[in-house]
Design a protein around this motif. Sequence first.
Motif: not given
Lengths: 532, 532
Positions: B26-27, B30-32, B174, B245
């Motif tokens: 998920x992170x 968001x970033x890539x 979730x 990551x």
Amino acid sequence: MARQAQGGTTPAMNMIDRVCAGDILTRAADLFPDNVAMVDDGRTLTYREFEEQANRMAHSLLGLGLKAGEPVGLLARNCLELMVCYMACAKANLVFAPVNLGLKPHEIAYCLNDCGTRILIVEEALAEAGRALPDQCPDLEFLYSTGTSATSSGDRTWRPFRELIDNGSEHPIEVVVGDRDPVQLLYTSGTTANPKGVVTSHQAVTIAAMSNIIANQLPPEAAMLCQLPLFHCTAVNCLALPTYMMGGKLVLAKGFDARECARLIEEHEVYMLVFLPMMFTEILTDAEASQRDFSSVHRALYAMAPMAESKLQVIHDAFPNADVVLGSGQTEFTPATCLIRPEHQWSKAGSWGTATPMTRVAIMDDHGRLLPPGETGEIVYRGPQVMTEYLNQPEKTGEAFKYGWFHSGDIASIDEDGAIWFTDRKKDIIKTGGENVASLEVERCLIGHPKVAEAAVIGVPHERWGEAITASVILMPDEDAAEEELIEYCREHLAGFKVPKAIVVVEEFPRTGTGKIQKHMIRKGMEGHFSG
Amino acid sequence: MARQAQGGTTPAMNMIDRVCAGDILTRAADLFPDNVAMVDDGRTLTYREFEEQANRMAHSLLGLGLKAGEPVGLLARNCLELMVCYMACAKANLVFAPVNLGLKPHEIAYCLNDCGTRILIVEEALAEAGRALPDQCPDLEFLYSTGTSATSSGDRTWRPFRELIDNGSEHPIEVVVGDRDPVQLLYTSGTTANPKGVVTSHQAVTIAAMSNIIANQLPPEAAMLCQLPLFHCTAVNCLALPTYMMGGKLVLAKGFDARECARLIEEHEVYMLVFLPMMFTEILTDAEASQRDFSSVHRALYAMAPMAESKLQVIHDAFPNADVVLGSGQTEFTPATCLIRPEHQWSKAGSWGTATPMTRVAIMDDHGRLLPPGETGEIVYRGPQVMTEYLNQPEKTGEAFKYGWFHSGDIASIDEDGAIWFTDRKKDIIKTGGENVASLEVERCLIGHPKVAEAAVIGVPHERWGEAITASVILMPDEDAAEEELIEYCREHLAGFKVPKAIVVVEEFPRTGTGKIQKHMIRKGMEGHFSG
């Protein structure tokens, strides 16, 4: 498959699979026993010595009868003893609770009473400040000073810190530590007058240490300059723990002095540092400091606020091998939460950068809805580095965790590349010299002055302080008061860092139709007050 | 300060502070979002697509009625679907349970029955192997194939995998996930015939991913070659999760082919790879493969066994920008546990290197006492990357965790620099081509042959396999048997990787006074068997 309890279902299993901040030191002592872990003026501590002292002190603290989860209060500038105490607490499942030295004596007493610490350890140079505390803090039973011999004041005896080390068993200490047990308690200013105690877990600080190493591409055995105070999260979580995890050297300084810090960078070939913008300015404009060799520095972080490109260029020129990047974070969400990635150091220099490896960042409206890129709202975070709670403040804790995200209180938007563009603060907080100050607290102080009718306190951009606390005041009818008189009054009643840098007397404030003061209008009018 | 439960005391708090392997994706999304997360032949998956597919699949899996902690069985070579399934399981609090494709059909059935999976997902190319399983695995209810349309065999229907994605809600899922809840179940060979299911937690794989990034100094957005099978811990934990990551690209290959891997390294500018020693040899001796551009490779790990300096030099010459270092680990203690640090790549080339950032390594005698540097005993580990348990094997789990350390089964000493020097194996296990094989299992097979009276199976150093499984046998009186006859017999009864590479008929074994076979003597006599 059964779901498992945290960090080991038996004491033996806990020793195997737990996350404990004290194990960071133990592993470093295995691999790098003779590396210097810390330098403090002339004194050094190798990892072997550090591990042994922390074990001995952990035994001593438990020997006093301190129980799992109890805080250990400290009043000290950066020194070896402070971090030996951190690791002793971590190993003994106690809580490292250093006090912010910028606070007024009654605020320090408030913090110690709020957490109910039974032990206080004071740096010898601060003995005078320490002596007054036992009378104000009835829970205090055990008093230690870093001085070499016992001293008495009134009917209280301060034992030498050294005893805590010398009298403890040298054997590795093995007590059960849960991943989510608290390990540090740092007080932070809020929107009310009293500081709030931020409780942070072993899990949070360990994940944050790893995340900082990854985000800063920190190699093994590197040296880090630590002139920021270790009672703040940036120093202890972004500098100290990552350094230990990599077997590096933490170069301690007792506050920022341009020449001393420049000398330490050169002498210890410092790899990474975290400066406030004004620290770069002071070093680079000082005739002696600026001549030092800074070629060892590969990571130069700055905190608090973006810098102008022209200023960044000067820093790049002086630190030719360094990425120069802004890092952000807050005590409640073990920093760094956002960091400018090297490839963004010019293109996104005005932003807060992007989320760090274990942090999720989003923008939320007032109704708990996440907003798409480009829209403005409150920055909210998720990640295991989050605090456990505000101590003794379940209501404030609940507010901070509303809608299943941690609420930062900062207003921003996120662009298509994930970069965060800060625009405003949700709560009326001023960030000055690395400290948070509530406008309300300064306003309350000012209206306590007999001549002041109303006060509006704002942060005004300032090269040295990031924001300078600045007050607009309306005086009582027919009164007259000089700026210096009002500042002096604040100095008597507030911690030094909360005292306004300027106070302006006005006839009226800009107001909304309903009479609410429009601080953004005041801020706009004062924008250039400290420049030129 | 109250001690806290793991990963959130309420569902909302769990979403904030948990450690969940699914949040890694998920992170990254968001970033890539537009970075390619995986390449699989011509197919690619960006992080945005990966996140969406994993969310949809997570909803679908829960929609089938699967409950928290249930395994999801897979039979597949490296492909996009396999890792979408990993992340779907992680997000839904299910357990990714891929089967080792090297196992015999009855062993595969054993694994699926041992964990009681109700769902099996099969790569279309392996459909034939899959078709036989439902009859042997009564728990199986839900059958999927990566093929594009539903197929039937007997009264069973295999639904297309695509349905699991297409029919699931696109909304982020979730559900509560505890730090220590299981996320992967990998079967490993033991000293008994049946594989053991190693249960590993979100906490373990997340800490291991960060630890691998730190130990390998992995930068953001780097490409990793993944030709090792993703049903093994090395590929999934050292390559896939660290890549995600950092927003990097995982370049999938279905097994090792020298020319194809060399091409992929060049095409995708691979930054890091993990090879068995023989893979380097094959690439560097192949006329076509060796001509590729390997200048992008900065980390070349090799697994299994130290290499001769002359061979290391050849690899350094071919990979001029790479650190070439040995990494070690095992399924039970999410790898890497030990890694040669770059500064040791020549001086300690014969060792296993030093402990990784979150692993503690020590040497223990048979009575649970830790031994000082230089003394030889069993390698034991501590660290949150440790497995939770062997599934359904509380006794074996207890043995593995005896004396508050995880027991590796490897015998070694540690030098003054923390480097680990492997000398022997405690249990009679042969490590061959990345797999563990119990000598006992091969011996049991051999004495099942009517002509064989006794068998002693050992590992003999071998350039390609690390160790080659090798048997000494004593025949029944007046019997005669050719090596090929016995090998053929093993081939019928054992998984391919367990079949001896050589079988030698002898008159007698070297024995102790009490008649116990001295395997180290046999090993010594066979040392040069496969060289020259």
